[in-house]
Scaffold this motif. Structure first.
Motif, mmCIF file in Angstrom:
data_model
loop_
_atom_site.group_PDB
_atom_site.id
_atom_site.type_symbol
_atom_site.label_atom_id
_atom_site.label_comp_id
_atom_site.label_asym_id
_atom_site.label_seq_id
_atom_site.Cartn_x
_atom_site.Cartn_y
_atom_site.Cartn_z
ATOM 1 N N GLY A 267 0.838 -1.198 0.000
ATOM 2 C CA GLY A 267 0.000 0.000 0.000
ATOM 3 C C GLY A 267 0.867 1.240 0.000
ATOM 4 O O GLY A 267 2.081 1.159 0.164
ATOM 5 N N ARG A 268 0.227 2.390 -0.189
ATOM 6 C CA ARG A 268 0.980 3.651 -0.189
ATOM 7 C C ARG A 268 0.770 4.354 1.138
ATOM 8 O O ARG A 268 -0.319 4.316 1.709
ATOM 9 C CB ARG A 268 0.491 4.549 -1.332
ATOM 10 C CG ARG A 268 0.836 4.014 -2.699
ATOM 11 C CD ARG A 268 0.477 5.035 -3.775
ATOM 12 N NE ARG A 268 1.506 6.066 -3.920
ATOM 13 C CZ ARG A 268 2.499 5.969 -4.823
ATOM 14 N NH1 ARG A 268 2.591 4.935 -5.606
ATOM 15 N NH2 ARG A 268 3.384 6.939 -4.923
ATOM 16 N N LEU A 269 1.824 5.010 1.617
ATOM 17 C CA LEU A 269 1.691 5.766 2.864
ATOM 18 C C LEU A 269 0.726 6.929 2.642
ATOM 19 O O LEU A 269 0.802 7.617 1.633
ATOM 20 C CB LEU A 269 3.052 6.312 3.302
ATOM 21 C CG LEU A 269 4.086 5.290 3.767
ATOM 22 C CD1 LEU A 269 5.422 5.992 4.057
ATOM 23 C CD2 LEU A 269 3.616 4.546 5.016
ATOM 24 N N PRO A 270 -0.171 7.164 3.603
ATOM 25 C CA PRO A 270 -1.096 8.300 3.462
ATOM 26 C C PRO A 270 -0.341 9.629 3.539
ATOM 27 O O PRO A 270 0.801 9.673 4.004
ATOM 28 C CB PRO A 270 -2.026 8.153 4.673
ATOM 29 C CG PRO A 270 -1.749 6.820 5.268
ATOM 30 C CD PRO A 270 -0.388 6.413 4.849
ATOM 31 N N ALA A 271 -1.002 10.717 3.124
ATOM 32 C CA ALA A 271 -0.401 12.051 3.232
ATOM 33 C C ALA A 271 -0.058 12.333 4.696
ATOM 34 O O ALA A 271 -0.817 11.969 5.598
ATOM 35 C CB ALA A 271 -1.376 13.095 2.713
ATOM 36 N N GLY A 272 1.103 12.956 4.919
ATOM 37 C CA GLY A 272 1.501 13.309 6.285
ATOM 38 C C GLY A 272 2.150 12.173 7.049
ATOM 39 O O GLY A 272 2.432 12.296 8.239
ATOM 40 N N ILE A 273 2.400 11.054 6.367
ATOM 41 C CA ILE A 273 3.064 9.905 6.991
ATOM 42 C C ILE A 273 4.350 9.653 6.211
ATOM 43 O O ILE A 273 4.334 9.613 4.980
ATOM 44 C CB ILE A 273 2.170 8.646 6.950
ATOM 45 C CG1 ILE A 273 0.785 8.946 7.531
ATOM 46 C CG2 ILE A 273 2.830 7.469 7.677
ATOM 47 C CD1 ILE A 273 0.774 9.400 8.967
ATOM 48 N N TYR A 274 5.442 9.479 6.933
ATOM 49 C CA TYR A 274 6.761 9.480 6.307
ATOM 50 C C TYR A 274 7.538 8.192 6.629
ATOM 51 O O TYR A 274 7.094 7.357 7.418
ATOM 52 C CB TYR A 274 7.547 10.715 6.783
ATOM 53 C CG TYR A 274 6.762 11.973 6.530
ATOM 54 C CD1 TYR A 274 6.767 12.567 5.271
ATOM 55 C CD2 TYR A 274 5.957 12.536 7.524
ATOM 56 C CE1 TYR A 274 6.012 13.711 5.005
ATOM 57 C CE2 TYR A 274 5.199 13.675 7.276
ATOM 58 C CZ TYR A 274 5.231 14.257 6.010
ATOM 59 O OH TYR A 274 4.476 15.365 5.753
ATOM 60 N N ALA A 275 8.729 8.118 5.997
ATOM 61 C CA ALA A 275 9.600 6.957 6.200
ATOM 62 C C ALA A 275 9.844 6.700 7.689
ATOM 63 O O ALA A 275 9.872 5.548 8.133
ATOM 64 C CB ALA A 275 10.942 7.190 5.490
ATOM 65 N N LYS A 276 9.985 7.763 8.465
ATOM 66 C CA LYS A 276 10.250 7.608 9.895
ATOM 67 C C LYS A 276 9.087 6.924 10.607
ATOM 68 O O LYS A 276 9.287 6.056 11.470
ATOM 69 C CB LYS A 276 10.519 8.984 10.519
ATOM 70 C CG LYS A 276 10.889 8.958 12.010
ATOM 71 C CD LYS A 276 12.181 8.186 12.213
ATOM 72 C CE LYS A 276 12.842 8.485 13.537
ATOM 73 N NZ LYS A 276 13.428 9.820 13.609
#
Lengths: 168, 423
Positions: B169-178
């Motif tokens: 899946g793709r990370l939602p907006a505002g969610i990062y690698a960290k």
């Protein structure tokens, strides 16, 4: 090599190298005798004064996780600890301990209580709790590590051969 | 367990290639090193070990660098003496020395082109696993191993088994690698990958920038892993070509490679994550700790001090001001990043918002300088460790989070959901 001493038990997992010797201490000097006074200070500020030479340091699983600082095994050695006993070891600490000549024993540390008298024979891979009379099975070290430990550490191995000559 | 004739993981392939053996998991190999790195907390002891080994010359001076980044510039005369020892050794041996202000070792190794896909690299710093993001088998060692590597150009390795993480899946907006890597560490815990190499794959990983991938590979050690590896793609190759003159041959895992474990996660609904005191695996969604007051916020380190991270934080604080009771400390991960961030106005934005920018390097992460917290204080940081005492005070509390969460906390004076601050 037979080792005898009392168990200093930290009944917790994930004892990291920052706890063994804090970054703020180790960056200052290469004098390991000086640093030894601060061994485990963030967990027990008086720990160093409780050690009798030959004693064992006992921890839970993943002992030595975190930073790669080799000051961690060196400070333990310089504080008079003869070996570290833990449920498991983080891999960089494990290598560093063997490289610097600090014996490490992986076993079930629930069989060891605070202050128990222990005896270890490294060649035979035997650990005996002399307080309870229980013989504790120890996970054997890989052969290359036994070789490095028996030669007195990796620096001694290189003094002898000038490169890696391991019986892998 | 690897089986002869079966497919190989990235770790098995790189260690085979560099040892000249058909190596599988759990075998011991002695392998040739492509690059060797030490920093100011570990190099002085390595120099001592090198002498103790009766070493005269490093095997290949072009493959060794020492970096003064952990306590730079020196805050104490004892540290100054150790820095001097490094400078003298580097001059004597003709090896590369990165002095104060050049940046964090783990940013410099890839940024200055010393490491490239398919390489085998050791560094006397546990976060050496960072370069796994560009398909390098890189791992942290101690000072004696570093000395042995400098002297012989080789090191012995036990070929690790590999745990594969697949982030679907793709990370939602505002969610990062960290957020993603904190979530994974929370799932498997601090010793979830001990003695293992990690491979990261899946749609969410593919979608990350190379900078974001460095963040993920950097924290592999926080679950005990020996390396945090990713296959190379077009983004990797473009990034490496822009930074390095080295010729390279990327290594992909075989489709029939044998893994110790394959762990799959759907990350399409991931929330902002935070690691609570005092262990990195004590992970929770931000909402569970929202409202926790913060006295110091730190943006930087080898985990999150890159241009993308500084831009993200600047976007959040632009036109606003840091909370009056928060010290906001920013340490760019390298001089180049600092310069780029200046040219773009990112540094100006951060400083106008109230940030204190310190020398490119490790900043306050290791507790030697640049912002030691006081008793009872809470720190939120983009770093990779929150151990008790880590930042120099065992009575302080450290929370780890993404640059967005840190910047938002700096404004609010407490932990908040950064998505409310993104325009």
């Amino acid at each position: 090599m037979e080792l005898r001493g009392k168990a200093h038990k930290f009944a917790m997992d994930n004892i990291n190298t920052d706890y063994i010797i804090a970054g703020k201490r180790k960056f200052k000097t290469l004098d390991m005798k000086e640093l030894a006074r601060y061994l485990m200070e963030d967990l027990d500020p008086d720990f160093y004064s409780k050690i009798t030479p030959g004693d064992f340091l006992v921890g839970g699983k993943n002992f030595g996780c975190g930073s790669s600082r080799e000051q961690a095994p060196l400070v333990i050695l310089n504080a008079g600890i003869s070996a570290v006993i833990a449920g498991s070891f983080a891999r960089i600490f494990y290598r560093n301990a063997i490289n610097t000549g600090l014996p490490v024993l992986e076993c079930d540390t629930d069989l060891i209580g605070p202050g128990d008298e222990l005896a270890a024979n490294l060649e035979e891979g035997v650990l005996e709790n002399r307080t309870t009379g229980v013989r504790i099975p120890v996970k054997p070290l890989p052969r290359v590590m036994i070789q490095i430990l028996q030669e007195g550490g990796l620096a001694a191995h290189f003094r002898k051969y000038g490169t890696f000559r391991l019986d892998a | 367990m690897g089986l002869k004739g079966k497919g190989k993981t990235i770790a098995e392939k790189i260690l085979s290639r560099r040892s000249g053996q058909d190596a599988y998991a759990n075998e011991i190999v002695v392998a040739n090193l492509d690059y060797i790195m030490g920093q100011d907390g570990t190099s002085p002891l390595a120099i001592e070990a090198f002498r103790e080994m009766q070493g005269r010359r490093v095997r290949d001076a072009g493959k060794v660098a020492m970096v003064i980044d952990h306590s730079a510039p020196s805050p104490l005369e004892g540290i100054s003496a150790l820095h001097k020892l490094m400078r003298e050794f580097a001059r004597e041996q003709g090896i590369k020395l990165y002095d104060i202000g050049e940046g964090v070792c783990h940013q410099l190794m890839p940024e200055r082109g010393h490491v490239a896909p398919g390489d085998l690299v050791i560094g006397a710093d546990s976060h050496t696993c960072t370069y796994g993001a560009i398909n390098v088998f890189s791992t942290g060692v101690g000072s004696t191993d570093l000395a042995a590597g400098m002297l012989s150009g080789k090191l012995w390795f036990k070929v690790p088994e590999t745990v594969k993480f697949v982030a679907n899946g793709r990370l939602p907006a505002g969610i990062y690698a960290k957020d993603l890597i904190l979530f994974l560490i929370g799932q498997v815990t601090a010793d979830g990958a001990t003695y293992l190499a990690a491979e990261y794959a899946g749609e969410a990983v593919d979608a990350l920038s190379v900078e974001g991938r460095f963040t993920m590979a950097n924290m592999a050690i926080e679950m005990g892993a020996k390396a945090g590896l990713m296959a190379a793609d077009k983004k990797t190759e473009e990034w490496v070509k822009a930074h390095s003159q080295k010729t390279f041959e990327p290594v992909a895992p075989d489709s029939d490679a044998v893994y110790a474990k394959v762990l799959e996660y759907d990350v399409s609904r991931l929330e902002p994550q935070v690691a609570r005191p005092h262990t990195v695996d004590n992970v929770a969604p931000v909402r569970e700790v929202a409202g926790t007051p913060i006295q110091q916020a730190v943006l930087g380190t080898c985990t999150n001090g890159r241009l993308e991270d500084l831009r993200l934080a600047a976007g959040i604080v632009r036109g606003r001001h840091v909370h009056p009771e928060v010290r906001f400390i920013v340490a760019p991960a390298s001089r180049q990043i600092y310069l780029d961030a200046m040219r773009e106005g990112v540094i100006q934005t951060l400083v106008e918002a109230g940030a204190a920018v310190v020398t490119p390097g490790c900043g306050p992460c290791v507790g030697t300088h640049n912002g030691v917290p006081s008793d009872g204080e809470n720190v939120i940081s983009t770093a990779n460790r929150n151990f008790k005492g880590r930042m120099g005070n065992n009575k302080a509390f450290i929370y780890l989070a993404s640059p967005a969460t840190v910047a938002a906390a700096a404004l609010a004076g407490k932990i908040v959901d950064p998505r409310d601050y993104l325009s």
